[in-house]
Design a protein around this motif. Structure first.
Motif, PDB file in Angstrom:
ATOM      1  N   GLN A  31      37.016  54.332  34.225  1.00 30.49           N
ATOM      2  CA  GLN A  31      35.856  54.665  33.421  1.00 30.49           C
ATOM      3  C   GLN A  31      34.559  53.749  33.584  1.00 30.49           C
ATOM      4  N   HIS A  32      33.576  54.172  33.104  1.00 29.59           N
ATOM      5  CA  HIS A  32      32.253  53.547  33.746  1.00 29.59           C
ATOM      6  C   HIS A  32      32.100  51.976  33.631  1.00 29.59           C
ATOM      7  N   PHE A  33      32.811  51.336  33.171  1.00 25.97           N
ATOM      8  CA  PHE A  33      32.859  49.975  33.357  1.00 25.97           C
ATOM      9  C   PHE A  33      33.881  49.622  34.321  1.00 25.97           C
ATOM     10  N   PRO A  34      33.712  49.322  35.409  1.00 27.53           N
ATOM     11  CA  PRO A  34      34.976  49.289  36.583  1.00 27.53           C
ATOM     12  C   PRO A  34      35.893  48.318  36.072  1.00 27.53           C
ATOM     13  N   ILE A  35      37.062  48.443  36.475  1.00 26.14           N
ATOM     14  CA  ILE A  35      38.210  47.665  35.902  1.00 26.14           C
ATOM     15  C   ILE A  35      38.038  46.569  37.066  1.00 26.14           C
ATOM     16  N   LYS A  36      38.022  45.139  36.685  1.00 26.58           N
ATOM     17  CA  LYS A  36      38.176  44.084  37.611  1.00 26.58           C
ATOM     18  C   LYS A  36      38.947  42.783  37.045  1.00 26.58           C
ATOM     19  N   ILE A  37      39.988  42.383  37.648  1.00 22.59           N
ATOM     20  CA  ILE A  37      40.887  41.209  37.096  1.00 22.59           C
ATOM     21  C   ILE A  37      41.015  40.414  38.474  1.00 22.59           C
ATOM     22  N   PRO A  38      40.670  39.085  38.130  1.00 25.76           N
ATOM     23  CA  PRO A  38      41.213  38.366  39.517  1.00 25.76           C
ATOM     24  C   PRO A  38      42.730  37.950  39.503  1.00 25.76           C
ATOM     25  N   LEU A  39      43.404  37.962  40.515  1.00 23.80           N
ATOM     26  CA  LEU A  39      44.844  37.629  40.397  1.00 23.80           C
ATOM     27  C   LEU A  39      45.057  36.375  39.822  1.00 23.80           C
ATOM     28  N   GLN A  57      42.391  42.224  27.027  1.00 24.50           N
ATOM     29  CA  GLN A  57      40.945  42.103  27.303  1.00 24.50           C
ATOM     30  C   GLN A  57      40.299  42.741  28.463  1.00 24.50           C
ATOM     31  N   VAL A  58      41.350  43.355  29.144  1.00 23.96           N
ATOM     32  CA  VAL A  58      40.855  43.829  30.383  1.00 23.96           C
ATOM     33  C   VAL A  58      41.411  45.488  30.781  1.00 23.96           C
ATOM     34  N   VAL A  59      42.199  45.745  29.725  1.00 19.78           N
ATOM     35  CA  VAL A  59      42.364  47.212  29.751  1.00 19.78           C
ATOM     36  C   VAL A  59      41.504  48.142  29.099  1.00 19.78           C
ATOM     37  N   PRO A  60      40.954  48.985  29.593  1.00 16.74           N
ATOM     38  CA  PRO A  60      39.740  50.031  29.087  1.00 16.74           C
ATOM     39  C   PRO A  60      40.532  50.740  27.879  1.00 16.74           C
ATOM     40  N   PHE A  61      40.044  50.905  26.727  1.00 17.52           N
ATOM     41  CA  PHE A  61      40.335  51.480  25.813  1.00 17.52           C
ATOM     42  C   PHE A  61      40.020  53.015  25.719  1.00 17.52           C
ATOM     43  N   ASN A  62      40.933  53.939  25.788  1.00 16.24           N
ATOM     44  CA  ASN A  62      40.689  55.256  26.199  1.00 16.24           C
ATOM     45  C   ASN A  62      40.546  56.192  25.205  1.00 16.24           C
ATOM     46  N   SER A  99      22.543  36.178  38.438  1.00 17.78           N
ATOM     47  CA  SER A  99      23.695  36.959  39.119  1.00 17.78           C
ATOM     48  C   SER A  99      24.169  38.315  38.065  1.00 17.78           C
ATOM     49  N   ARG A 100      24.452  39.285  39.041  1.00 13.14           N
ATOM     50  CA  ARG A 100      24.921  40.482  38.423  1.00 13.14           C
ATOM     51  C   ARG A 100      26.563  40.529  38.203  1.00 13.14           C
ATOM     52  N   VAL A 101      26.936  39.243  39.002  1.00  9.93           N
ATOM     53  CA  VAL A 101      28.580  39.533  39.375  1.00  9.93           C
ATOM     54  C   VAL A 101      29.324  38.838  38.255  1.00  9.93           C
ATOM     55  N   CYS A 102      30.317  39.122  38.081  1.00 12.94           N
ATOM     56  CA  CYS A 102      31.390  38.372  37.269  1.00 12.94           C
ATOM     57  C   CYS A 102      32.714  38.541  37.935  1.00 12.94           C
ATOM     58  N   ALA A 103      33.552  37.239  37.688  1.00  4.24           N
ATOM     59  CA  ALA A 103      34.689  37.371  38.489  1.00  4.24           C
ATOM     60  C   ALA A 103      35.802  38.238  37.831  1.00  4.24           C
ATOM     61  N   ILE A 104      35.424  38.490  36.341  1.00  2.00           N
ATOM     62  CA  ILE A 104      36.404  39.612  35.716  1.00  2.00           C
ATOM     63  C   ILE A 104      35.528  40.378  34.620  1.00  2.00           C
ATOM     64  N   HIS A 105      35.812  41.670  34.481  1.00  2.00           N
ATOM     65  CA  HIS A 105      35.235  42.458  33.968  1.00  2.00           C
ATOM     66  C   HIS A 105      36.011  42.572  32.224  1.00  2.00           C
ATOM     67  N   CYS A 106      35.287  41.993  31.441  1.00  2.70           N
ATOM     68  CA  CYS A 106      35.922  42.064  30.094  1.00  2.70           C
ATOM     69  C   CYS A 106      35.418  43.249  29.350  1.00  2.70           C
ATOM     70  N   GLN A 107      36.357  43.988  28.856  1.00  2.00           N
ATOM     71  CA  GLN A 107      36.096  45.278  28.292  1.00  2.00           C
ATOM     72  C   GLN A 107      35.303  45.284  27.082  1.00  2.00           C
ATOM     73  N   VAL A 180      37.012  29.701  34.322  1.00  2.00           N
ATOM     74  CA  VAL A 180      38.223  29.772  33.242  1.00  2.00           C
ATOM     75  C   VAL A 180      39.303  30.694  34.176  1.00  2.00           C
ATOM     76  N   VAL A 181      38.795  32.013  34.418  1.00  2.00           N
ATOM     77  CA  VAL A 181      39.651  33.085  35.239  1.00  2.00           C
ATOM     78  C   VAL A 181      39.891  32.867  36.516  1.00  2.00           C
ATOM     79  N   THR A 182      38.917  31.939  37.443  1.00  2.00           N
ATOM     80  CA  THR A 182      39.408  31.546  38.620  1.00  2.00           C
ATOM     81  C   THR A 182      39.145  30.174  38.768  1.00  2.00           C
ATOM     82  N   PRO A 183      40.096  29.538  38.587  1.00  2.00           N
ATOM     83  CA  PRO A 183      39.716  27.982  38.627  1.00  2.00           C
ATOM     84  C   PRO A 183      39.491  27.499  39.792  1.00  2.00           C
ATOM     85  N   SER A 184      39.808  28.069  41.079  1.00  2.00           N
ATOM     86  CA  SER A 184      39.606  27.597  42.301  1.00  2.00           C
ATOM     87  C   SER A 184      37.981  27.842  42.547  1.00  2.00           C
ATOM     88  N   ARG A 185      37.248  28.349  41.603  1.00  2.00           N
ATOM     89  CA  ARG A 185      35.892  28.338  41.789  1.00  2.00           C
ATOM     90  C   ARG A 185      35.304  26.805  41.484  1.00  2.00           C
TER      91      ARG A 185
END
Ligand code: SF4
Length: 313
Positions: A31-39, A57-62, A99-107, A180-185
Protein backbone atom coordinates in the motif's frame (compact mmCIF):
# COMPACT_ATOMS: atom_id res chain seq x y z
CA UNK A 1 33.90 0.48 4.51
CA UNK A 2 30.32 0.00 5.65
CA UNK A 3 29.79 -0.79 9.33
CA UNK A 4 27.72 -3.71 10.57
CA UNK A 5 24.56 -1.69 11.07
CA UNK A 6 24.67 -0.46 7.46
CA UNK A 7 24.88 -4.05 6.25
CA UNK A 8 22.02 -4.91 8.60
CA UNK A 9 20.02 -2.06 7.10
CA UNK A 10 20.19 -4.02 3.89
CA UNK A 11 18.98 -7.08 5.80
CA UNK A 12 15.53 -5.62 5.81
CA UNK A 13 12.23 -7.05 4.62
CA UNK A 14 10.72 -4.70 2.08
CA UNK A 15 7.37 -5.11 0.38
CA UNK A 16 4.55 -7.62 0.77
CA UNK A 17 6.17 -10.52 -1.09
CA UNK A 18 9.31 -10.71 1.02
CA UNK A 19 7.27 -10.33 4.23
CA UNK A 20 4.76 -13.00 3.26
CA UNK A 21 7.67 -15.33 2.41
CA UNK A 22 9.43 -14.64 5.69
CA UNK A 23 6.34 -15.00 7.89
CA UNK A 24 4.77 -17.73 5.69
CA UNK A 25 1.62 -15.70 5.58
CA UNK A 26 -0.60 -13.85 3.13
CA UNK A 27 -1.53 -10.92 5.35
CA UNK A 28 0.93 -8.38 3.90
CA UNK A 29 -0.40 -6.30 1.03
CA UNK A 30 1.50 -3.44 -0.57
CA UNK A 31 0.00 0.00 0.00
CA UNK A 32 1.06 3.65 -0.09
CA UNK A 33 3.29 3.52 3.03
CA UNK A 34 5.84 0.90 1.96
CA UNK A 35 6.36 -2.08 4.25
CA UNK A 36 9.82 -2.08 5.85
CA UNK A 37 10.91 -4.38 8.68
CA UNK A 38 14.53 -4.87 9.76
CA UNK A 39 15.43 -8.52 10.31
CA UNK A 40 16.64 -7.69 13.82
CA UNK A 41 13.01 -6.77 14.63
CA UNK A 42 11.38 -9.44 12.45
CA UNK A 43 13.30 -12.14 14.29
CA UNK A 44 11.64 -11.09 17.57
CA UNK A 45 8.17 -11.83 16.13
CA UNK A 46 6.45 -15.14 16.88
CA UNK A 47 5.65 -16.41 13.39
CA UNK A 48 2.97 -18.72 14.78
CA UNK A 49 1.05 -15.90 16.43
CA UNK A 50 -0.99 -13.70 14.06
CA UNK A 51 -1.72 -11.44 17.07
CA UNK A 52 1.95 -10.88 17.92
CA UNK A 53 2.20 -7.29 19.27
CA UNK A 54 5.30 -6.52 17.22
CA UNK A 55 3.80 -7.95 14.05
CA UNK A 56 0.68 -5.80 14.45
CA UNK A 57 2.78 -2.64 14.31
CA UNK A 58 4.16 -3.41 10.86
CA UNK A 59 1.27 -5.12 9.05
CA UNK A 60 -0.74 -2.67 6.95
CA UNK A 61 -4.41 -2.75 7.85
CA UNK A 62 -6.33 -3.51 4.70
CA UNK A 63 -9.80 -2.62 5.88
CA UNK A 64 -9.53 1.13 6.39
CA UNK A 65 -12.59 2.54 8.11
CA UNK A 66 -12.17 6.14 6.89
CA UNK A 67 -13.17 7.75 10.17
CA UNK A 68 -13.82 11.42 9.53
CA UNK A 69 -11.30 12.77 12.04
CA UNK A 70 -8.41 10.80 10.52
CA UNK A 71 -6.30 12.54 7.90
CA UNK A 72 -3.08 12.23 5.89
CA UNK A 73 -1.24 14.77 8.05
CA UNK A 74 -2.89 14.95 11.50
CA UNK A 75 -0.35 17.34 13.08
CA UNK A 76 0.22 19.81 10.24
CA UNK A 77 3.97 19.80 10.98
CA UNK A 78 4.98 22.46 8.50
CA UNK A 79 3.08 25.26 10.28
CA UNK A 80 5.87 25.90 12.80
CA UNK A 81 8.86 25.83 10.44
CA UNK A 82 10.39 29.31 10.17
CA UNK A 83 13.32 27.74 8.27
CA UNK A 84 13.16 24.61 6.11
CA UNK A 85 14.09 21.58 8.24
CA UNK A 86 13.61 23.38 11.59
CA UNK A 87 10.48 23.38 13.75
CA UNK A 88 10.28 26.06 16.45
CA UNK A 89 7.34 26.07 18.84
CA UNK A 90 8.71 26.70 22.34
CA UNK A 91 11.20 29.51 23.10
CA UNK A 92 14.03 27.32 24.44
CA UNK A 93 14.16 24.48 21.91
CA UNK A 94 14.09 23.69 18.20
CA UNK A 95 13.55 20.40 16.40
CA UNK A 96 15.55 19.47 13.29
CA UNK A 97 14.31 17.13 10.56
CA UNK A 98 17.62 15.39 9.92
CA UNK A 99 16.64 12.40 7.78
CA UNK A 100 13.68 11.08 5.87
CA UNK A 101 14.76 7.48 6.48
CA UNK A 102 13.66 5.10 9.26
CA UNK A 103 14.93 1.60 9.98
CA UNK A 104 11.31 0.43 10.25
CA UNK A 105 7.97 1.64 8.95
CA UNK A 106 5.43 1.73 11.79
CA UNK A 107 1.95 1.57 10.35
CA UNK A 108 0.61 4.09 12.89
CA UNK A 109 3.28 6.70 12.05
CA UNK A 110 1.83 10.23 11.90
CA UNK A 111 4.62 11.29 9.56
CA UNK A 112 4.03 8.60 6.94
CA UNK A 113 2.75 11.23 4.48
CA UNK A 114 5.12 14.02 5.49
CA UNK A 115 6.72 15.86 2.58
CA UNK A 116 10.39 15.61 3.52
CA UNK A 117 11.57 17.13 0.24
CA UNK A 118 11.39 20.67 1.62
CA UNK A 119 12.72 19.82 5.09
CA UNK A 120 16.32 18.65 5.23
CA UNK A 121 18.24 20.18 8.11
CA UNK A 122 21.53 18.76 6.84
CA UNK A 123 21.46 20.45 3.45
CA UNK A 124 19.91 23.62 4.90
CA UNK A 125 22.33 23.88 7.83
CA UNK A 126 23.63 27.32 6.98
CA UNK A 127 20.17 28.93 7.26
CA UNK A 128 19.39 26.86 10.36
CA UNK A 129 22.62 27.92 12.05
CA UNK A 130 21.83 31.59 11.34
CA UNK A 131 18.37 31.14 12.83
CA UNK A 132 19.63 29.46 16.01
CA UNK A 133 22.48 31.96 16.48
CA UNK A 134 19.93 34.75 16.16
CA UNK A 135 17.77 33.30 18.97
CA UNK A 136 19.75 33.36 22.21
CA UNK A 137 16.83 31.88 24.16
CA UNK A 138 17.31 28.51 22.39
CA UNK A 139 19.38 26.18 24.58
CA UNK A 140 18.29 22.76 23.26
CA UNK A 141 18.36 21.15 19.82
CA UNK A 142 16.25 18.06 19.16
CA UNK A 143 17.31 15.72 16.35
CA UNK A 144 14.32 14.04 14.74
CA UNK A 145 13.35 12.68 11.33
CA UNK A 146 12.55 10.06 10.07
CA UNK A 147 15.21 8.81 12.41
CA UNK A 148 18.41 10.76 13.08
CA UNK A 149 20.27 7.49 13.64
CA UNK A 150 19.65 6.70 9.97
CA UNK A 151 22.48 9.16 9.31
CA UNK A 152 25.97 7.68 9.11
CA UNK A 153 28.19 8.17 12.15
CA UNK A 154 30.27 10.64 10.13
CA UNK A 155 27.28 12.81 9.19
CA UNK A 156 25.93 12.70 12.71
CA UNK A 157 29.28 13.64 14.20
CA UNK A 158 29.63 16.53 11.79
CA UNK A 159 26.17 17.81 12.73
CA UNK A 160 26.83 17.48 16.47
CA UNK A 161 30.13 19.35 16.11
CA UNK A 162 28.34 22.18 14.29
CA UNK A 163 25.73 22.38 17.05
CA UNK A 164 28.45 22.31 19.74
CA UNK A 165 30.01 25.42 18.22
CA UNK A 166 26.90 27.48 19.01
CA UNK A 167 27.74 28.75 22.50
CA UNK A 168 24.19 29.06 23.85
CA UNK A 169 23.22 25.45 22.98
CA UNK A 170 23.63 23.30 26.10
CA UNK A 171 21.38 20.29 25.49
CA UNK A 172 21.07 17.81 22.63
CA UNK A 173 18.06 15.51 22.43
CA UNK A 174 17.91 12.60 19.99
CA UNK A 175 14.60 10.91 19.16
CA UNK A 176 15.14 7.40 17.83
CA UNK A 177 13.37 4.13 17.20
CA UNK A 178 16.27 2.71 15.16
CA UNK A 179 18.32 2.14 18.30
CA UNK A 180 15.61 -0.25 19.53
CA UNK A 181 14.66 -2.05 16.30
CA UNK A 182 18.26 -2.26 14.98
CA UNK A 183 20.51 -2.44 18.08
CA UNK A 184 23.52 -2.93 15.80
CA UNK A 185 23.10 0.82 15.10
CA UNK A 186 24.59 1.51 18.54
CA UNK A 187 28.16 1.42 17.22
CA UNK A 188 31.34 2.11 19.19
CA UNK A 189 31.75 5.30 17.18
CA UNK A 190 28.24 6.48 18.05
CA UNK A 191 28.81 5.66 21.71
CA UNK A 192 32.10 7.56 21.65
CA UNK A 193 30.65 10.69 20.07
CA UNK A 194 27.66 10.81 22.43
CA UNK A 195 29.76 10.13 25.52
CA UNK A 196 32.34 12.75 24.58
CA UNK A 197 30.35 15.73 23.32
CA UNK A 198 30.32 18.72 25.66
CA UNK A 199 26.55 18.93 25.18
CA UNK A 200 24.19 17.30 27.70
CA UNK A 201 22.72 14.42 25.70
CA UNK A 202 19.25 12.95 26.17
CA UNK A 203 18.11 10.04 24.02
CA UNK A 204 14.36 9.53 23.77
CA UNK A 205 13.85 5.97 22.54
CA UNK A 206 10.58 4.76 21.03
CA UNK A 207 9.44 1.37 22.32
CA UNK A 208 5.87 0.12 22.55
CA UNK A 209 6.22 -3.38 24.00
CA UNK A 210 8.73 -5.19 26.22
CA UNK A 211 9.19 -7.86 23.50
CA UNK A 212 11.03 -5.21 21.44
CA UNK A 213 13.78 -4.99 24.07
CA UNK A 214 16.09 -7.77 22.85
CA UNK A 215 19.25 -9.02 24.54
CA UNK A 216 21.24 -7.33 21.77
CA UNK A 217 19.56 -4.02 22.61
CA UNK A 218 20.11 -4.57 26.35
CA UNK A 219 23.83 -5.17 25.79
CA UNK A 220 24.22 -2.19 23.47
CA UNK A 221 22.30 0.33 25.57
CA UNK A 222 24.46 -0.41 28.64
CA UNK A 223 27.29 1.36 26.81
CA UNK A 224 25.26 4.58 26.88
CA UNK A 225 24.74 4.45 30.63
CA UNK A 226 26.28 7.92 31.12
CA UNK A 227 23.56 9.44 28.97
CA UNK A 228 20.03 10.29 30.08
CA UNK A 229 17.79 7.64 28.49
CA UNK A 230 14.03 8.11 28.23
CA UNK A 231 11.34 6.21 26.37
CA UNK A 232 8.17 7.21 24.58
CA UNK A 233 5.44 4.81 23.48
CA UNK A 234 2.28 5.09 21.46
CA UNK A 235 -0.84 3.58 23.02
CA UNK A 236 -1.97 1.05 20.41
CA UNK A 237 -5.05 -1.15 20.49
CA UNK A 238 -4.08 -4.82 20.33
CA UNK A 239 -0.40 -4.05 20.99
CA UNK A 240 -0.03 -2.50 24.45
CA UNK A 241 -3.53 -1.52 25.67
CA UNK A 242 -3.38 -3.47 28.92
CA UNK A 243 -2.06 -2.67 32.38
CA UNK A 244 0.10 -5.80 32.43
CA UNK A 245 1.78 -5.06 29.08
CA UNK A 246 2.43 -1.42 29.97
CA UNK A 247 3.69 -2.37 33.44
CA UNK A 248 6.03 -5.01 31.98
CA UNK A 249 7.35 -2.44 29.52
CA UNK A 250 8.04 0.14 32.26
CA UNK A 251 9.76 -2.41 34.50
CA UNK A 252 11.91 -3.80 31.68
CA UNK A 253 12.89 -0.30 30.56
CA UNK A 254 13.89 0.58 34.10
CA UNK A 255 15.98 -2.62 34.33
CA UNK A 256 17.91 -1.26 31.35
CA UNK A 257 18.39 2.20 32.83
CA UNK A 258 15.64 3.85 30.72
CA UNK A 259 12.86 5.93 32.27
CA UNK A 260 9.33 5.80 30.80
CA UNK A 261 8.64 9.37 29.65
CA UNK A 262 5.60 9.70 27.40
CA UNK A 263 2.65 7.48 26.53
CA UNK A 264 1.19 9.08 23.42
CA UNK A 265 -2.39 8.92 22.29
CA UNK A 266 -2.54 7.81 18.66
CA UNK A 267 -2.13 10.57 16.09
CA UNK A 268 -5.10 10.17 13.78
CA UNK A 269 -3.37 9.36 10.52
CA UNK A 270 -5.40 7.63 7.81
CA UNK A 271 -4.84 3.88 7.81
CA UNK A 272 -4.23 3.68 11.57
CA UNK A 273 -7.90 3.71 12.62
CA UNK A 274 -7.72 0.15 14.01
CA UNK A 275 -5.11 1.22 16.63
CA UNK A 276 -7.35 3.88 18.19
CA UNK A 277 -8.22 3.73 21.91
CA UNK A 278 -10.81 6.05 23.39
CA UNK A 279 -9.74 8.79 25.82
CA UNK A 280 -11.84 7.16 28.55
CA UNK A 281 -10.08 3.80 28.15
CA UNK A 282 -6.65 5.46 28.01
CA UNK A 283 -7.30 7.42 31.21
CA UNK A 284 -8.56 4.26 32.91
CA UNK A 285 -5.39 2.39 31.90
CA UNK A 286 -3.21 5.25 33.06
CA UNK A 287 -4.90 5.43 36.45
CA UNK A 288 -4.43 1.68 36.91
CA UNK A 289 -0.76 2.07 36.01
CA UNK A 290 -0.41 4.69 38.75
CA UNK A 291 -1.80 2.21 41.26
CA UNK A 292 0.47 -0.61 40.06
CA UNK A 293 3.78 1.18 39.66
CA UNK A 294 5.99 3.66 41.47
CA UNK A 295 5.40 7.17 40.17
CA UNK A 296 8.71 7.40 38.29
CA UNK A 297 7.72 4.33 36.23
CA UNK A 298 4.45 5.85 34.99
CA UNK A 299 4.85 7.70 31.68
CA UNK A 300 2.92 10.93 31.12
CA UNK A 301 -0.20 10.33 29.03
CA UNK A 302 -0.10 12.95 26.28
CA UNK A 303 -1.58 13.95 22.96
CA UNK A 304 0.42 15.77 20.27
CA UNK A 305 -1.27 18.95 19.13
CA UNK A 306 1.40 19.42 16.49
CA UNK A 307 5.02 18.35 16.04
CA UNK A 308 6.30 20.37 19.00
CA UNK A 309 3.32 20.76 21.29
CA UNK A 310 1.65 18.34 23.69
CA UNK A 311 -1.31 18.40 26.05
CA UNK A 312 -1.97 16.11 29.00
CA UNK A 313 -4.87 13.76 28.51
S1 SF4 B 1 10.40 5.02 13.38
FE1 SF4 B 1 9.20 6.81 14.05
S2 SF4 B 1 9.21 8.22 12.30
FE2 SF4 B 1 9.86 6.19 11.54
S3 SF4 B 1 7.99 5.17 10.81
FE3 SF4 B 1 8.27 4.55 12.96
S4 SF4 B 1 7.07 6.05 14.15
FE4 SF4 B 1 7.41 6.93 12.10
Amino acid sequence: MKSNWQHNTRSTLKGANSCNDFFQSDQFKDQHFPIKIPLEFANLIDKNNPGDPLLKQVVPFNNVQNQAEFSLSPLGDEGNAPVAGLIHKYPNRVLLITSRVCAIHCQYCFRQNFDYSGHDAISNWSAIEDYIRGNQSIDEVILSGGDPLSLSDEKLQSLIQKIERIAHIKNLRIHSRSAVVTPSRITDKLIGMLNNTKLNVVIVLHTNHANELSNEFANAIQKLAKITLLNQSVLLKGVNDSVSVLSDLSLRLFDLGILPYYLHMLDKVSGAEHFLISDERAIQLHQSLKKNLSGYLVPKLVRDENLASKTWV
